[in-house]
Design a protein around this motif. Structure first.
Motif, PDB file in Angstrom:
ATOM      1  N   GLU A 179       0.803  -1.217   0.000  1.00 19.91           N
ATOM      2  CA  GLU A 179       0.000   0.000   0.000  1.00 19.91           C
ATOM      3  C   GLU A 179       0.839   1.272   0.000  1.00 19.91           C
ATOM      4  O   GLU A 179       0.548   2.219  -0.731  1.00 19.91           O
ATOM      5  CB  GLU A 179      -0.921   0.004   1.222  1.00 19.91           C
ATOM      6  N   PHE A 180       1.890   1.296   0.793  1.00 17.97           N
ATOM      7  CA  PHE A 180       2.625   2.542   0.992  1.00 17.97           C
ATOM      8  C   PHE A 180       3.572   2.860  -0.149  1.00 17.97           C
ATOM      9  O   PHE A 180       4.112   3.962  -0.224  1.00 17.97           O
ATOM     10  CB  PHE A 180       3.409   2.498   2.303  1.00 17.97           C
ATOM     11  N   TYR A 339      -1.262   6.345  -2.539  1.00 23.32           N
ATOM     12  CA  TYR A 339      -1.358   6.511  -1.090  1.00 23.32           C
ATOM     13  C   TYR A 339      -0.730   7.837  -0.714  1.00 23.32           C
ATOM     14  O   TYR A 339       0.341   8.186  -1.191  1.00 23.32           O
ATOM     15  CB  TYR A 339      -0.624   5.358  -0.382  1.00 23.32           C
ATOM     16  N   ASP A 343      -0.573   9.859   5.277  1.00 21.74           N
ATOM     17  CA  ASP A 343      -1.298   8.751   5.871  1.00 21.74           C
ATOM     18  C   ASP A 343      -0.353   7.675   6.386  1.00 21.74           C
ATOM     19  O   ASP A 343      -0.774   6.751   7.079  1.00 21.74           O
ATOM     20  CB  ASP A 343      -2.263   8.128   4.858  1.00 21.74           C
TER      21      ASP A 343
END
Length: 358
Positions: A179-180, A339, A343
């Motif tokens: 995700e990152f 992303y 966050d």
């Protein structure tokens, strides 16, 4: 500077492993965190005196005056923190790490440094603590150092000082690995909860992104010795146009001569060379390259894309005579999720608290 840990100090390093290490059944051993892709930095603050040193011990303070100011006004009076200096820029509606903007911050002119500090301000992302007050924390376990880091750098009210989030859940770490990347991160790091801080030693583990792509060889640079190939330049097709995406080097002496011999008959204009983009780390002459007919396809290992180019030098794996150059497009590349960089930081968690216990 009167601190229990004083410069110069080499930061603790990481060794590469293939996968996120699992936790044993009898209790957590590892703490996992995102792997930041910036300039490694140690910040030493003793009252008004602030030192910011690179991994190699070079002075970073002169290039990032806004972070010196942030450390002086927001951190405790006496503290030593380990972390990463990064620049985040908006891309497609989210904030993403921008290596190019970060690299441009290293400039000899004070006026240019001041201008860039205002236009592309950096952040310091803390992920370890070496000292707090009069206490040397290098012999303390990571869980103790992490609490000292959060006490020192979290909730400062200064956006220039951030804290990396952590987790003890290997499943969460594996999700972050995927995700990152959309925020420009480089993988995942693991630290032993019972491990002490060992300067200059590879006591942590890192899991980085590794991928392959079939690229067209569009040209080459001659080796700095004047003999053989120094690097081959690569391209991918987008909308029918062949675009340069990076280079591959690190060949043996024998291979360099072999490749130059192979490419020489393919030169588009034997009497001229092309001018490429100048890197701030290269001399002007090294920007010259020799275009060749875009007929050869090879497979290369790469880790990350940034601004539609390979983030680092890629590794040659094998020739692909079965591939047509026109088939080598951007669509073959794995596109990470989008992303937002903020966050990924500790303040981005839903409850604003540390995720240590997750």
């Amino acid at each position: 500077m009167d601190l229990p840990v004083t410069p110069p100090v080499q930061p603790m390093l990481a060794k590469a492993v293939a996968a996120v290490p699992d936790q044993p059944e009898d209790g957590p051993v590892w703490s996992y965190e995102p792997k930041w892709d910036g300039f490694r930095a140690l910040i030493f603050r003793d009252g008004d005196e602030v030192v910011m040193a690179s991994r190699g011990g070079k002075d970073l303070a002169r290039y990032f005056p806004e972070l010196v100011d942030a450390a002086r006004t927001s951190l405790p009076d006496r503290v030593v923190l380990d972390g990463e200096v990064a620049v985040a820029r908006p891309v497609g509606g989210v904030s993403r790490l921008d290596w190019d903007s970060l690299s441009q911050r290293i400039h000899p002119a004070a006026s240019r440094v001041a201008k860039l500090a205002a236009e592309t301000p950096a952040v310091f992302i803390g992920f370890d603590a070496l000292a707090s007050g009069s206490v040397d924390l290098t012999d303390a376990t990571f869980d103790v150092r992490r609490r000292a880091l959060v006490d020192a750098a979290a909730d400062t009210g200064d956006d220039r000082i951030q804290v990396s989030r952590v987790t003890r859940d290997p499943g969460q770490a594996e999700a972050w690995f995927t995700e990152f990347e959309g925020a420009g991160l480089d993988g995942v790091v693991g630290k032993r909860l019972d491990g002490v801080y060992v300067p200059g030693k590879r006591e942590m583990v890192k899991i980085k992104h590794k991928r392959t792509a079939d690229c067209v060889v569009i040209g080459y640079r001659v080796h700095k010795s004047g003999t053989g190939l120094g690097s081959m330049l690569l391209g991918l097709y987008a909308d029918g146009e062949l675009r340069m995406v990076g280079g591959s080097s690190a060949f043996s002496d024998k291979k360099r001569i072999e490749l130059q011999t192979m490419f020489e008959p393919m030169r588009l204009d034997p009497d001229n060379v092309a001018q490429g983009e100048l890197s701030r780390w290269r001399s002007a002459g090294s920007a010259e390259w020799i275009p060749i007919r875009p007929e050869l396809v090879a497979e290369f290992a790469y880790d990350q894309m940034e601004s539609r180019r390979f983030r680092h030098t890629v590794k040659f794996l094998r020739w692909r005579p079965d591939r047509e150059p026109s088939s080598c497009g951007y669509d073959q590349l794995e596109v990470p999720l989008t992303y937002d960089i903020f966050d990924v930081l500790e303040s981005g968690s839903s409850d604003g608290k540390s995720s240590d216990a997750s």
